[in-house]
Design an enzyme around this catalytic site. Structure first.
Site, short mmCIF file in Angstrom:
data_model
loop_
_atom_site.label_atom_id
_atom_site.label_comp_id
_atom_site.label_asym_id
_atom_site.label_seq_id
_atom_site.Cartn_x
_atom_site.Cartn_y
_atom_site.Cartn_z
N LEU A 179 -117.35 25.16 -62.23
CA LEU A 179 -116.61 25.93 -61.24
C LEU A 179 -117.20 25.73 -59.84
O LEU A 179 -116.49 25.48 -58.87
CB LEU A 179 -116.65 27.42 -61.61
CG LEU A 179 -115.96 28.35 -60.62
CD1 LEU A 179 -114.45 28.15 -60.66
CD2 LEU A 179 -116.31 29.79 -60.90
N ASP A 231 -109.44 36.61 -58.43
CA ASP A 231 -108.39 35.97 -59.22
C ASP A 231 -107.83 34.95 -58.26
O ASP A 231 -107.16 35.30 -57.29
CB ASP A 231 -107.31 36.97 -59.63
CG ASP A 231 -106.29 36.31 -60.54
OD1 ASP A 231 -105.78 35.23 -60.14
OD2 ASP A 231 -106.01 36.82 -61.62
N HIS A 232 -108.14 33.68 -58.49
CA HIS A 232 -107.86 32.71 -57.42
C HIS A 232 -106.37 32.54 -57.13
O HIS A 232 -105.99 32.00 -56.10
CB HIS A 232 -108.57 31.37 -57.67
CG HIS A 232 -107.94 30.50 -58.71
ND1 HIS A 232 -108.02 30.76 -60.05
CD2 HIS A 232 -107.23 29.36 -58.60
CE1 HIS A 232 -107.38 29.81 -60.71
NE2 HIS A 232 -106.89 28.94 -59.85
N ARG A 262 -91.86 28.14 -55.73
CA ARG A 262 -92.76 27.18 -56.41
C ARG A 262 -94.15 27.35 -55.83
O ARG A 262 -94.38 27.08 -54.66
CB ARG A 262 -92.25 25.75 -56.27
CG ARG A 262 -93.02 24.82 -57.21
CD ARG A 262 -92.31 23.50 -57.42
NE ARG A 262 -92.25 22.78 -56.16
CZ ARG A 262 -91.18 22.14 -55.70
NH1 ARG A 262 -90.07 22.11 -56.39
NH2 ARG A 262 -91.23 21.52 -54.54
N ARG A 284 -130.10 27.13 -63.63
CA ARG A 284 -131.25 26.88 -64.51
C ARG A 284 -131.73 25.44 -64.42
O ARG A 284 -132.92 25.17 -64.53
CB ARG A 284 -130.88 27.21 -65.96
CG ARG A 284 -131.05 28.68 -66.27
CD ARG A 284 -130.88 28.97 -67.73
NE ARG A 284 -129.46 28.83 -68.09
CZ ARG A 284 -128.78 29.75 -68.78
NH1 ARG A 284 -129.38 30.85 -69.20
NH2 ARG A 284 -127.52 29.57 -69.07
N ASP A 326 -83.18 24.96 -49.17
CA ASP A 326 -84.47 24.48 -49.64
C ASP A 326 -85.53 24.55 -48.55
O ASP A 326 -85.39 23.93 -47.50
CB ASP A 326 -84.25 23.03 -50.12
CG ASP A 326 -85.52 22.39 -50.63
OD1 ASP A 326 -86.58 23.02 -50.58
OD2 ASP A 326 -85.43 21.23 -51.08
N GLY A 350 -122.82 24.29 -62.42
CA GLY A 350 -121.67 24.39 -63.33
C GLY A 350 -120.40 23.80 -62.75
O GLY A 350 -120.33 23.43 -61.57
N HIS A 371 -103.90 35.73 -63.95
CA HIS A 371 -103.14 35.01 -62.91
C HIS A 371 -101.66 35.42 -62.86
O HIS A 371 -101.13 35.75 -61.81
CB HIS A 371 -103.24 33.50 -63.11
CG HIS A 371 -104.66 32.98 -63.14
ND1 HIS A 371 -105.66 33.57 -62.42
CD2 HIS A 371 -105.22 31.94 -63.78
CE1 HIS A 371 -106.80 32.89 -62.63
NE2 HIS A 371 -106.55 31.91 -63.46
C1 BG6 Z 1 -108.35 28.98 -64.63
C2 BG6 Z 1 -108.25 28.74 -66.11
O1 BG6 Z 1 -108.57 30.33 -64.37
O2 BG6 Z 1 -107.17 28.56 -64.00
C3 BG6 Z 1 -107.96 27.29 -66.39
O3 BG6 Z 1 -109.44 29.14 -66.75
C4 BG6 Z 1 -106.78 26.80 -65.62
O4 BG6 Z 1 -107.74 27.07 -67.79
C5 BG6 Z 1 -106.89 27.18 -64.14
O5 BG6 Z 1 -106.72 25.39 -65.75
C6 BG6 Z 1 -105.61 26.88 -63.39
O6 BG6 Z 1 -105.80 27.05 -62.02
P1 BG6 Z 1 -104.93 26.18 -60.99
O7 BG6 Z 1 -105.40 26.65 -59.65
O8 BG6 Z 1 -105.25 24.75 -61.27
O9 BG6 Z 1 -103.51 26.51 -61.25
#
Ligand code: BG6
Length: 487
Positions: A17, A180-181, A370, A46, A398, A15, A243
């Site tokens: 991801l 949650d990345h 940022r 699969r 900055d 996939g 997020h």
């Molecule tokens: C994912 C979403 O969780 O996060 C996507 O499903 C989104 O739609 C992505 O593009 C954004 O992640 P990042 O790390 O690119 O900000």
């Protein structure tokens, strides 16, 4: 601490991801020497394919722009420790077949303890069957087992609860790592340090000094290619409920007793519980239309032609505790709202006006974190224009990482999180009760958007590639945001 002799099994290995994030992150960790001794990676999906094809796909997104020989060599080594098994997600036989493969690899390990990390890069529909089958057929009896799961984790409070309890019947909270990345992003990890290692910032971190806070996510692309998925979920579930809420909770939680995972997560849950559910009156919904040579959301063939699914949302949250009472937190997320090639995510904390008297009509201070692209912390503040006259100049302090930390490589979020999971550190993963409260905050508005209690609200439109709906300016103004002067 890292466990030697760990098998990492990636489900959903063919996939998007897995290809774009999981394998490149595993490679990054391998390249830099962070994976445990005797690690082995097994891809599972699969799709029927041979190892050559699997390796091609798994390494397809690994960056090596200058064809650096050492990286090429590392990629070859990485391929040698990765194998592939194809099989179904719902039948015991497939998992027994996988087990045979895992046992063969483990037979080469000397130590009695053999550990397994299962990574589910899978759609929600097969998520529970896989977790259950793995527990039944592939659970290591002499070592540590861990499972990583990805969002979407449910559609609302009730469905998330169902998933939680289904998963809990086979995996303990201690074994479970909900990704949650955003929690792996460098600047998000920096928030706790900025807040709790600086007395100057900590002292100004409340309703006495802060007027309003915005957390913004803008993305340069629409839903191209994943309109089908997106239309079922919408922007609030895709970005905001997870997020942006994670960013909000580390930004607003009280100081944890210690840096230990449960102490941090206890405080996150506490602050989330003080947030009232989002209301329709505090919400602005948008959907992009074709512009700048790009198609609109409804032009996507995989999207129903009359869809009212929002691709943009702004919502304002209120935290009912003594620190934050009266401070609006404005969350904004939109697809197709940014011209560059990487999403732009930032936190903008706007301070209150100084007491009028000596200085009039001067800009408010702002602290901007940022998160991406190009991590930076900058404080917009007023200073005296150098010279004989006294004139106030809006300027900034900055801290741009590229300049200040030019020699330091910033890890990818997934690298950081997979390493944490390998070490068993839960600090940057979502606990069950955290998920519960985050869903509680958004479930009523999601049900309203989906027409559960009346006609579905129609989003306003905005052109692809614009800054979002034109109504946004008035929306943020309503919650007290004042544009500051450029220094
Ligand atoms: C994912 C979403 O969780 O996060 C996507 O499903 C989104 O739609 C992505 O593009 C954004 O992640 P990042 O790390 O690119 O900000």
């Amino acid at each position: 601490e890292l466990k030697d002799n760990t098998l990492i099994v990636v489900f959903g290995a063919s996939g998007d991801l897995a290809k774009k994030k999981t394998f490149p992150a595993l490679f990054g960790l391998y390249r830099d020497g962070y994976l445990p001794e005797g690690v082995h990676i097994v891809g599972y999906a699969r799709t029927k394919m041979d190892e050559v094809e699997f390796h091609k796909r798994a390494t397809q997104y690994i960056k090596n722009p200058n064809n650096d020989e050492t990286i090429t060599a590392k990629i070859e080594e990485f391929k040698k420790l990765s194998t592939y098994v194809s099989g179904g997600y719902e039948d015991d036989e497939s998992f027994q077949n996988l087990e045979k493969h895992l046992k063969e690899i483990e037979a080469t390990y000397q130590a009695p303890e053999k550990h397994r990390l299962f990574y589910l890069a899978l759609p929600p529909s097969v998520f529970i069957p896989v977790a259950t089958h793995v527990k039944k057929n592939n659970y290591a009896t002499s070592g540590v087992n861990r499972i990583i799961v990805e969002k979407p984790f449910g559609r609302d409070f009730d469905s998330s609860r169902e998933l939680l309890s289904a998963l809990k019947s086979s995996w303990s909270e201690d074994e479970t790592f909900r990704i949650d990345h955003y929690l792996g992003k460098e600047m998000v990890k920096n928030i706790l340090v900025l807040r709790f290692a600086n007395i100057a910032l900590g002292a100004a971190w409340d309703k006495n000094s802060i007027s309003n806070v915005q957390i913004t996510f803008k993305e340069p692309f629409g839903t191209e290619g994943r309109g089908g998925y997106f239309d079922e979920f919408g922007i609030i579930r895709d970005i905001m409920q997870n997020h942006l809420m994670q960013v909000l909770s580390v930004l607003t939680m009280e100081r944890p007793v210690s840096f230990a995972a449960e102490d941090i997560r206890d405080e996150k849950v506490k602050v989330l519980r003080a947030i009232s559910p989002v209301e329709a009156k505090d919400t602005l919904l948008g959907q992009y239309v074709g512009a700048n040579g790009k198609p609109g959301y409804l032009d996507d063939d995989t999207v129903p032609h009359n869809s009212v699914c929002p691709t943009f949302a702004a919502t304002t949250l209120h935290i009912n505790n003594p620190r934050w009472e009266g401070v609006p937190f404005i969350l904004k997320a939109g697809k197709g709202t940014w011209p560059l090639n990487e999403a732009k995510v930032e936190v903008r904390i706007q301070f209150k006006d100084v007491t009028q008297g000596i200085f009039k009509d001067i800009s408010r201070d702002e602290l901007v974190l940022r998160i991406q692209p190009s991590e930076a912390v900058y404080l917009k503040l007023n200073a005296k224009t150098p010279g004989l006259a006294t004139k106030v100049l809006p300027t900034e302090m900055d801290l741009t990482y590229k300049r200040r930390f030019a020699d330091i490589k910033i890890p990818e979020a997934y690298e950081s999180l997979i390493l944490d999971a390998l070490k068993g550190d839960h600090s940057n993963f979502v606990r069950d009760d955290e998920l519960d409260v985050a869903w509680k905050i958004f479930t009523p508005i999601l049900h309203w958007i989906e027409g559960k209690n009346g006609p579905r609200p129609k989003p306003v439109t905005y052109p692809y590639g614009s800054r979002g709906p034109k109504e946004l300016e008035a929306f943020i103004h309503k919650y007290g945001y004042r544009r500051t002067e450029q220094g």
